[in-house]
Design a protein around this motif. Structure first.
Motif, PDB file in Angstrom:
ATOM      1  N   GLY A  36      -1.570   6.985   0.331  1.00  7.87           N
ATOM      2  CA  GLY A  36      -2.763   7.528  -0.310  1.00  7.87           C
ATOM      3  C   GLY A  36      -3.413   6.620  -1.326  1.00  7.87           C
ATOM      4  N   GLU A  37      -2.965   5.388  -1.411  1.00 10.48           N
ATOM      5  CA  GLU A  37      -3.511   4.474  -2.414  1.00 10.48           C
ATOM      6  C   GLU A  37      -4.095   3.232  -1.764  1.00 10.48           C
ATOM      7  OE1 GLU A  37      -0.068   5.620  -5.721  1.00 10.48           O
ATOM      8  OE2 GLU A  37      -0.760   3.557  -5.493  1.00 10.48           O
ATOM      9  N   GLY A  38      -4.835   2.480  -2.549  1.00 11.69           N
ATOM     10  CA  GLY A  38      -5.332   1.196  -2.081  1.00 11.69           C
ATOM     11  C   GLY A  38      -4.234   0.146  -2.166  1.00 11.69           C
ATOM     12  N   PHE A  88      -7.808  -3.483  -5.386  1.00  7.66           N
ATOM     13  CA  PHE A  88      -8.420  -2.615  -4.390  1.00  7.66           C
ATOM     14  C   PHE A  88      -8.642  -1.205  -4.915  1.00  7.66           C
ATOM     15  CE2 PHE A  88      -8.498  -4.834  -0.312  1.00  7.66           C
ATOM     16  CZ  PHE A  88      -7.721  -5.953  -0.587  1.00  7.66           C
ATOM     17  N   GLY A  89      -9.705  -0.576  -4.420  1.00  4.58           N
ATOM     18  CA  GLY A  89      -9.911   0.845  -4.622  1.00  4.58           C
ATOM     19  C   GLY A  89      -9.109   1.625  -3.594  1.00  4.58           C
ATOM     20  N   GLU A  90      -9.207   2.953  -3.694  1.00  5.42           N
ATOM     21  CA  GLU A  90      -8.454   3.801  -2.770  1.00  5.42           C
ATOM     22  C   GLU A  90      -9.135   3.953  -1.420  1.00  5.42           C
ATOM     23  OE1 GLU A  90      -6.040   6.687  -5.842  1.00  5.42           O
ATOM     24  OE2 GLU A  90      -8.039   7.298  -5.205  1.00  5.42           O
ATOM     25  N   GLY A  91     -10.376   3.517  -1.352  1.00  4.49           N
ATOM     26  CA  GLY A  91     -11.050   3.518  -0.062  1.00  4.49           C
ATOM     27  C   GLY A  91     -11.951   4.704   0.191  1.00  4.49           C
ATOM     28  N   LEU A 113     -10.991   3.292   7.360  1.00  2.11           N
ATOM     29  CA  LEU A 113     -10.916   3.320   5.908  1.00  2.11           C
ATOM     30  C   LEU A 113     -11.594   2.047   5.418  1.00  2.11           C
ATOM     31  CD1 LEU A 113      -9.730   4.715   3.342  1.00  2.11           C
ATOM     32  CD2 LEU A 113      -7.735   3.221   3.623  1.00  2.11           C
ATOM     33  N   GLN A 120       0.857  -1.188   0.000  1.00  5.21           N
ATOM     34  CA  GLN A 120       0.000   0.000   0.000  1.00  5.21           C
ATOM     35  C   GLN A 120       0.896   1.242   0.000  1.00  5.21           C
ATOM     36  OE1 GLN A 120      -2.546   0.517   3.502  1.00  5.21           O
ATOM     37  NE2 GLN A 120      -4.159   1.391   2.233  1.00  5.21           N
ATOM     38  N   LEU A 152     -12.301  -0.353   2.422  1.00  3.77           N
ATOM     39  CA  LEU A 152     -11.730  -0.698   1.131  1.00  3.77           C
ATOM     40  C   LEU A 152     -12.603  -1.702   0.407  1.00  3.77           C
ATOM     41  CD1 LEU A 152      -8.027  -1.075   2.266  1.00  3.77           C
ATOM     42  CD2 LEU A 152      -8.898   0.683   0.741  1.00  3.77           C
ATOM     43  N   ARG A 166     -15.025   9.507  -1.173  1.00  2.20           N
ATOM     44  CA  ARG A 166     -13.680   9.246  -0.682  1.00  2.20           C
ATOM     45  C   ARG A 166     -13.548   9.593   0.798  1.00  2.20           C
ATOM     46  NH1 ARG A 166      -9.238   9.219  -3.546  1.00  2.20           N
ATOM     47  NH2 ARG A 166      -8.433   8.380  -1.579  1.00  2.20           N
TER      48      ARG A 166
END
Lengths: 113, 114
Positions: free
Chosen positions: A41-43, B105-108, B88, A38, B90, B9
């Protein structure tokens, strides 16, 4: 039940140093093992995987070998870069559980120039 | 190819309220999973949906629920929010059952409960 234990961070290294992050697991049956990363700031992104004993997963210079005798899946990289600074998660998937991953607590790695 | 998209977000709620989070998987992916990430508990599995059916569920109270639509988009809902629900969230999608554990995965969605 299933569990994953990985070394706590943060791990601070200089560029070009050798990186090892320890990961051990407890699981029934024969799980698949994963390392996810990770970036800030990213998934999470899948870094590498191994699906059976003695398999070696590799990607972007990272490697990890599925050791059933020691129930371990340690992550290694021979020469880290600043861009490798991230949080690394070890995870397992028990084949009976589909996409239900069990994650370790994560290890933050900081590489300094 | 667009990645996993999560909305919103960021959001702030107060205790007792409810929240709905949305996830659009990668085109063609039929499996959607949800995870909660907190500093104390790390990453914990919430549930997984495949072809509109819940295939697996984690150890969360019934206040946490989800669903999947025919276009594979998924939503999760948390009712009667508690401070401890700050996390968070996800979402992850997956292409096929023969590659379990290979998740995108997405950024959450970062939820703060006040």
């Amino acid at each position: 039940g299933n569990s994953v234990t990985q070394m706590e961070g943060p791990v601070t290294l200089s560029e070009e140093a050798f990186l090892t992050i320890n990961c051990t697991y407890t699981a029934t049956g024969y799980p698949s093992l994963f390392w996810y990363v990770q970036y800030p700031g990213e998934g999470l992104q899948l870094l590498l995987k191994a699906t059976k004993a003695d398999d070696k997963g590799s990607n972007k210079g990272f490697e990890a070998t599925y050791r059933k005798e020691t129930t371990s899946f340690h992550l290694e990289k021979g020469s880290v870069q600043v861009s490798d600074s991230a949080v690394y998660f070890c995870a397992l998937e028990n084949k009976a559980a589909g996409n239900k991953l069990t994650f370790g607590g994560g290890t933050r790695v900081l590489v300094k120039p | 190819k667009a990645g996993v998209t999560q909305t919103p977000r960021y959001l702030i709620k107060t205790r007792g309220q409810q929240v709905t989070l949305s996830c659009s998987p990668i085109s063609g992916h039929r499996s959607v999973s949800w995870y909660q990430q907190t500093p104390g508990q790390g990453l914990q599995f919430l549930f997984e949906y495949f072809s509109e059916t819940q295939r697996n569920k984690g150890n969360f109270p019934g206040r946490f629920s989800g669903r999947q639509f025919s276009n594979s988009r998924s939503e999760m809902n948390v009712s009667t929010l508690e401070l401890g629900d700050s996390a968070l969230y996800l979402c992850a999608s997956s292409l096929a059952r023969d590659r379990p554990g290979e998740l995108f995965f997405g950024e959450g969605s970062r939820l703060t409960v006040l």
